[in-house]
Design an enzyme around this catalytic site. Structure first.
Site, PDB file in Angstrom:
ATOM      1  N   ASN A 208       0.842  -1.193   0.000  1.00 35.23           N
ATOM      2  CA  ASN A 208       0.000   0.000   0.000  1.00 35.23           C
ATOM      3  C   ASN A 208       0.878   1.243   0.000  1.00 35.23           C
ATOM      4  OD1 ASN A 208       0.601   0.677   2.904  1.00 35.23           O
ATOM      5  ND2 ASN A 208      -0.395  -1.314   3.182  1.00 35.23           N
ATOM      6  N   ASP A 277      -4.933  -6.588   4.382  1.00 33.98           N
ATOM      7  CA  ASP A 277      -6.013  -7.458   4.862  1.00 33.98           C
ATOM      8  C   ASP A 277      -5.892  -8.864   4.272  1.00 33.98           C
ATOM      9  OD1 ASP A 277      -7.222  -5.452   6.383  1.00 33.98           O
ATOM     10  OD2 ASP A 277      -8.292  -4.676   4.629  1.00 33.98           O
ATOM     11  N   PRO A 303      -4.050 -12.366   9.451  1.00 30.13           N
ATOM     12  CA  PRO A 303      -4.485 -12.193  10.839  1.00 30.13           C
ATOM     13  C   PRO A 303      -4.725 -10.722  11.136  1.00 30.13           C
ATOM     14  CG  PRO A 303      -2.128 -12.691  10.727  1.00 30.13           C
ATOM     15  CD  PRO A 303      -2.679 -12.910   9.349  1.00 30.13           C
ATOM     16  N   ILE A 305      -4.223  -7.951  13.425  1.00 31.27           N
ATOM     17  CA  ILE A 305      -3.313  -7.686  14.543  1.00 31.27           C
ATOM     18  C   ILE A 305      -3.997  -6.865  15.630  1.00 31.27           C
ATOM     19  CG2 ILE A 305      -1.105  -6.661  15.212  1.00 31.27           C
ATOM     20  CD1 ILE A 305      -0.166  -7.130  12.297  1.00 31.27           C
ATOM     21  N   LEU A 306      -4.706  -5.804  15.245  1.00 31.09           N
ATOM     22  CA  LEU A 306      -5.349  -4.948  16.247  1.00 31.09           C
ATOM     23  C   LEU A 306      -6.420  -5.715  17.019  1.00 31.09           C
ATOM     24  CD1 LEU A 306      -5.572  -2.184  17.538  1.00 31.09           C
ATOM     25  CD2 LEU A 306      -7.109  -1.495  15.684  1.00 31.09           C
ATOM     26  N   PHE A 321      -5.697   2.852  14.604  1.00 32.23           N
ATOM     27  CA  PHE A 321      -5.782   3.858  13.539  1.00 32.23           C
ATOM     28  C   PHE A 321      -6.772   3.394  12.486  1.00 32.23           C
ATOM     29  CE2 PHE A 321      -2.128   5.259  15.685  1.00 32.23           C
ATOM     30  CZ  PHE A 321      -1.847   6.560  15.299  1.00 32.23           C
TER      31      PHE A 321
END
Length: 405
Positions: A208, A277, A303, A305-306, A321
């Site tokens: 990205n 993602d 996965p 993470i957050l 974020f």
């Protein structure tokens, strides 16, 4: 400020007269103020004035060694608890940015390891000149702090930005500098940054537009507030920051393991990386050759993470974020609640100045009750500082001690 040594550099400009007020205020607050003037500053205000106010000799000439037991510029550089330059001219900013040491002030600045606080003052067109702005950026990246000049009528007759901040404001910034240096002392902070890379083959990948600038600014701000910082960094377009533990990763899975392996020892987590993602279901061992007219790639979910952090946290303060392009508040609040964050920082990356790769950002911070703070367009370093102070205040309010896990 009682008992602190403040070295004050005064440059040549009409705003030099305010140095007398600043010296008086700092001395009355109990600081030991040592003044270094440039030769041109002495054309605007006499050294005797500042010597009388500080009760210390004023230095101008590098070779005017009054005490044979020390080298004056090294002695002052070592003594300083904080080094303040007010007013700072465009000339001195250029010297600082490029390591030029050709007088007492610039030489001492180059030798000090103390925090540096700079209050620029100059004509509006000089301040806006690309060279000056580039020098300000270089110094900011090195950790120099600034007291922004004010806007209004300038001595040269122009109206605009360039007027030296008032002595009261500069003194308050010095006070905050000391407070900030210990605000997160004893805390362990984990920051994720950059854009993850998902390999398709040895030469191609999905990623990205994240530059890592926001995450790096947060890591540096946490370091400057006294925290022990671990930065987990994916792909970034800028140099790695210093003064912290850096763990470099590539993919979302790499970042997941790096974060979860360290989570239990952390007090504060900023999950600012732009994590993919999805990833290719298979990574080809060799470069995929062009053959068919179309190429079908199967992607599988990475996965989250957050979400994993929110599920496993045991006292950590977690800041997530949300980079959005529409319905900012709705998406941000939904993400905050779904992933069990304490705060969520949301920005609309389609807005000019708030997207990937810029030096600025426009963010809105939410907790479970809604909007906490809306930050206008400002540098990512300024955003980072405000976010860290906000998180530190929330952590203190919740009485989260460093040994809580």
């Amino acid at each position: 400020m009682k008992g602190k040594t403040i070295v004050l550099g005064v440059c040549g400009g009409i705003a030099a007269y305010k140095a007398a007020q600043l010296c008086s205020r700092l001395t009355q607050a109990g600081a030991d103020v040592r003044v270094i003037m440039t030769e041109s500053a002495a054309q605007f205000i006499t050294p005797l004035t500042l010597q009388t106010l500080t009760r210390n000799p004023v230095m101008i000439d590098t070779f005017d060694e009054k005490d044979p037991t020390v080298v004056s510029h090294i002695d002052l550089a070592d003594r300083a608890d904080v080094f303040v330059v007010a007013p700072a001219t465009a000339n001195l900013l250029a010297k600082m940015a490029h390591g030029i040491a050709d007088d007492m002030l610039s030489t001492t600045l180059l030798a000090t390891t103390a925090p540096i606080l700079v209050a620029p003052a100059m004509n509006v067109h000089m301040y806006e000149h690309p060279a000056v702005q580039q020098n300000l950026k270089i110094l900011s990246e090195r950790g120099v702090r600034f007291v922004e000049p004010g806007e209004g009528q300038l001595a040269c007759g122009y109206v605009g930005k360039g007027r030296l901040a008032e002595p009261e404001e500069i003194a308050a910034s010095i006070d905050r500098l000391w407070t900030d240096r210990t605000r997160l002392a004893g805390r362990k902070v984990l920051v994720t940054a950059g854009g993850t890379v998902e390999r398709l083959d040895p030469v191609r990948y999905f990623t990205n537009d994240s530059s890592g600038k926001m995450g790096y600014a947060i890591a540096e701000a946490a370091r400057d507030l006294g925290a022990e910082v671990t930065l987990v960094s994916a792909k970034s377009s800028i140099p790695l920051p210093s003064g912290m533990t850096v763990v470099q990763v590539q993919s979302a899975e790499d970042m997941y393991h790096a974060v979860m392996d360290r989570l239990d020892t952390m007090d504060l987590v900023f999950k600012s990386a732009a994590v993919a993602d999805y990833r290719p279901a298979e990574t080809a061992p060799q470069k995929i050759k062009k053959s068919e007219e179309t190429l079908t790639i199967t992607l599988v979910k990475n996965p989250d993470i957050l979400e994993a952090i929110g599920r496993r946290k045991t006292g950590q303060f977690v800041v997530g974020f949300a980079a959005e392009t529409e319905n900012l508040e709705e998406h941000a609040l939904r993400k905050l609640n779904r992933k069990n964050c304490d705060l969520i920082v949301a920005n609309d990356v389609s807005v000019e100045g708030a997207g990937f790769g810029t030096d600025t950002n426009i963010v809105r911070v939410y907790d479970k009750d809604g909007l906490v703070e809306a930050m206008p367009l400002m540098s990512k370093k300024e955003v980072a500082g405000r976010l860290l102070r906000l998180a530190a205040e929330r952590m203190t309010r919740q009485r989260v001690s460093p040994d809580v896990r």
